[in-house]
Motif scaffolding. Structure first.
Motif, short mmCIF file in Angstrom:
data_model
loop_
_atom_site.label_atom_id
_atom_site.label_comp_id
_atom_site.label_asym_id
_atom_site.label_seq_id
_atom_site.Cartn_x
_atom_site.Cartn_y
_atom_site.Cartn_z
N SER A 159 0.83 -1.21 0.00
CA SER A 159 0.00 0.00 0.00
C SER A 159 0.86 1.25 0.00
O SER A 159 0.58 2.23 -0.72
CB SER A 159 -0.92 0.01 1.23
OG SER A 159 -1.78 -1.11 1.22
N PHE A 162 2.52 1.69 -3.51
CA PHE A 162 1.58 2.16 -4.52
C PHE A 162 1.14 3.59 -4.25
O PHE A 162 0.90 4.37 -5.18
CB PHE A 162 0.37 1.23 -4.59
CG PHE A 162 0.53 0.12 -5.59
CD1 PHE A 162 0.13 0.28 -6.89
CD2 PHE A 162 1.11 -1.08 -5.21
CE1 PHE A 162 0.29 -0.73 -7.82
CE2 PHE A 162 1.27 -2.11 -6.12
CZ PHE A 162 0.86 -1.94 -7.44
N GLY A 163 1.03 3.96 -2.98
CA GLY A 163 0.66 5.33 -2.65
C GLY A 163 1.72 6.32 -3.10
O GLY A 163 1.40 7.37 -3.70
N TYR A 165 4.01 5.75 -5.40
CA TYR A 165 4.02 5.70 -6.87
C TYR A 165 2.93 6.59 -7.44
O TYR A 165 3.18 7.38 -8.38
CB TYR A 165 3.83 4.26 -7.34
CG TYR A 165 3.29 4.16 -8.75
CD1 TYR A 165 4.11 4.37 -9.85
CD2 TYR A 165 1.94 3.88 -8.97
CE1 TYR A 165 3.61 4.30 -11.14
CE2 TYR A 165 1.43 3.81 -10.26
CZ TYR A 165 2.26 4.01 -11.33
OH TYR A 165 1.76 3.96 -12.61
N ALA A 166 1.71 6.50 -6.90
CA ALA A 166 0.60 7.30 -7.40
C ALA A 166 0.88 8.79 -7.23
O ALA A 166 0.57 9.60 -8.13
CB ALA A 166 -0.69 6.92 -6.68
N LEU A 167 1.48 9.17 -6.10
CA LEU A 167 1.82 10.57 -5.87
C LEU A 167 2.85 11.04 -6.89
O LEU A 167 2.71 12.13 -7.48
CB LEU A 167 2.35 10.74 -4.45
CG LEU A 167 2.89 12.13 -4.08
CD1 LEU A 167 1.79 13.18 -4.21
CD2 LEU A 167 3.48 12.12 -2.68
N THR A 168 3.87 10.23 -7.12
CA THR A 168 4.94 10.60 -8.07
C THR A 168 4.38 10.75 -9.48
O THR A 168 4.67 11.73 -10.18
CB THR A 168 6.05 9.55 -8.06
OG1 THR A 168 6.55 9.39 -6.72
CG2 THR A 168 7.20 9.96 -8.97
N VAL A 169 3.58 9.78 -9.90
CA VAL A 169 3.01 9.82 -11.24
C VAL A 169 2.05 10.99 -11.39
O VAL A 169 2.01 11.66 -12.44
CB VAL A 169 2.32 8.48 -11.56
CG1 VAL A 169 1.45 8.60 -12.81
CG2 VAL A 169 3.35 7.39 -11.77
N GLY A 170 1.28 11.26 -10.34
CA GLY A 170 0.36 12.40 -10.39
C GLY A 170 1.09 13.70 -10.62
O GLY A 170 0.67 14.55 -11.42
N THR A 181 6.38 9.30 -17.12
CA THR A 181 5.29 8.58 -16.46
C THR A 181 5.22 7.14 -16.95
O THR A 181 5.11 6.20 -16.15
CB THR A 181 3.95 9.29 -16.72
OG1 THR A 181 4.00 10.61 -16.18
CG2 THR A 181 2.80 8.53 -16.07
N THR A 185 6.15 3.86 -14.72
CA THR A 185 5.08 2.88 -14.54
C THR A 185 5.51 1.50 -14.99
O THR A 185 5.28 0.50 -14.29
CB THR A 185 3.82 3.32 -15.32
OG1 THR A 185 3.38 4.59 -14.81
CG2 THR A 185 2.70 2.30 -15.17
N GLY A 212 -5.20 3.70 -18.34
CA GLY A 212 -4.41 4.91 -18.16
C GLY A 212 -3.88 5.45 -19.48
O GLY A 212 -3.89 6.66 -19.72
#
Length: 392
Positions: A159, A162-163, A165-170, A181, A185, A212
């Motif tokens: 978790s 992935f959290g 990762y999601a912040l970085t990609v965002g 991106t 990914t 995506g």
């Protein structure tokens, strides 16, 4: 007086430098240094043509001298980080990732916008691109979290990974930087797979990934334009890739000769994203295959070394870092060969750019540190990926 040559470091020497020399993979180190040397050489070939786009630069070798500085910094950073222990790699990666995320969060407010994207922060004579440092740091951090999750001690490593990762990609999408991106990914998913994820989760991740990509295509006009140009050869906006392709074809087997390239004068960003075409025109297929061979050597040898590590974190992190280098090289070369739509991505160790060169030095330094021959690092029979399951 004996004529025999005494080695600089004895195997009995227990000093930190001697220990590093006998434990680091000198083949991988030599390949990285070879690519950096090629990058410096090609900067002298491309700099005179590159400065024609900027009337404020008088020195024809302006980019070459700067490239020497960045390459020296990249070598120094690579050597320093290769001295680290696996615990030291984790610590530096976490600090670098936090700093990169913090700077990326500020880019919409203080970043320099170039070609419609705010990816850099101006530090006077140097522009920093934090996403370059986020890539290797995120891979190491994710591998650490996945390894902690494998231990079954209640750490929500999956978790957390992935959290972050999601912040970085965002933050990358906000810039926007779609190329980085997709690269992050792809590598992140590969690390997740190598850590022992069940195949059913890979199917879920694959579905989300396809969704995506479709969303990116629908939301970003410049992505649609690049795909359209790729699918319509000879279009008005294909000048850049057309000139790069002509340069590669003109090089033939042995090239036009040092400094004799002609098409490079018509290739925008020739010293950064399209440095491969400059090398192909002046030095021909021979240099092209040499560069590709060095990248292949780093990936194959690096993955082989990583696969034999006994520690799951070191194994997954090292494999992810070598894959990151290989994927980025493949994307850049594929763009130059007009095999995929154009992406603003540098050729590792070779393209001009301070952030890229320093970040590649950090990436390779991490990988060399993790694959050093320490006691117990390579246990007999440790030749397969960990079998631990991260998720139920």
């Amino acid at each position: 007086m004996s004529s025999s040559y005494a080695p600089t470091f004895s195997r009995n020497d227990k000093g930190p430098i001697a220990t590093w020399f006998w434990t680091v993979d000198r083949g991988l180190l030599g390949a990285a240094l070879g690519l950096m040397a090629i990058g410096v050489a090609l900067s002298f070939a491309s700099s005179p043509a590159a400065i024609t786009a900027d009337d404020s630069i008088a020195d024809p070798f302006h980019y070459s001298w700067r490239m020497l500085v960045w390459a020296s910094g990249g070598v120094g950073l690579m050597l320093l980080t290769s001295l680290l222990s696996p615990k030291g790699v984790r610590r530096i990666a976490v600090v670098a990732l936090l700093l990169a995320i913090a700077v990326m969060a500020l880019l919409p407010f203080i970043g320099d916008e170039v070609k419609g994207a705010a990816r850099w922060i101006n530090l006077g004579p140097f522009s920093l691109q934090p996403s370059e440092f986020a890539k290797p740091s995120l891979i190491v951090f994710a591998a650490w979290m996945f390894a902690e999750a494998q231990k079954g001690q209640g750490v929500p490593g999956v978790s957390i990974a992935f959290g972050v990762y999601a912040l970085t990609v965002g933050l990358l999408v906000i810039q926007p930087d779609i190329g980085q991106t997709l690269l992050i990914t792809t590598t992140f998913i590969a690390v997740f797979f190598m850590a022992g994820v069940p195949l059913k989760w890979m199917a879920v991740i694959g579905t989300v990934g396809v969704a995506g990509i479709v969303s990116i295509y629908a939301l970003f006009g410049h992505v649609r334009d690049r795909v359209a140009v790729f699918l319509n050869p000879g279009a008005e906006d294909s000048h850049q890739i057309d000139r790069a392709s002509e340069a590669i074809r003109a090089g033939g087997l042995v090239g036009r000769g040092v400094g004799e390239g002609v098409m490079k004068r018509h290739v925008p960003d020739l010293h950064t994203d399209f440095i491969y075409s400059v090398g192909a025109e002046e030095f021909g297929l021979i240099l092209s295959l040499l560069m590709i061979g060095l990248y292949a050597f780093i990936v194959v040898r690096g993955m082989s070394r990583a696969m034999k590590l006994s520690d799951s974190f070191a194994q997954t992190a090292a494999a992810g870092l070598f894959m990151l280098i290989g994927l980025q090289a493949c994307i850049n070369v594929a763009v130059n060969l007009n095999l995929i739509p154009t992406k603003g991505m540098t050729l590792p160790f070779i393209s001009y750019g301070g952030s890229s060169m320093l970040a590649m030095g950090l990436t390779m330094g991490f990988a060399l540190a993790l694959t050093r021959k320490r006691p117990g690092a390579y246990e007999p029979g440790a030749g397969a990926w960990p079998g631990g399951r991260l998720l139920p």
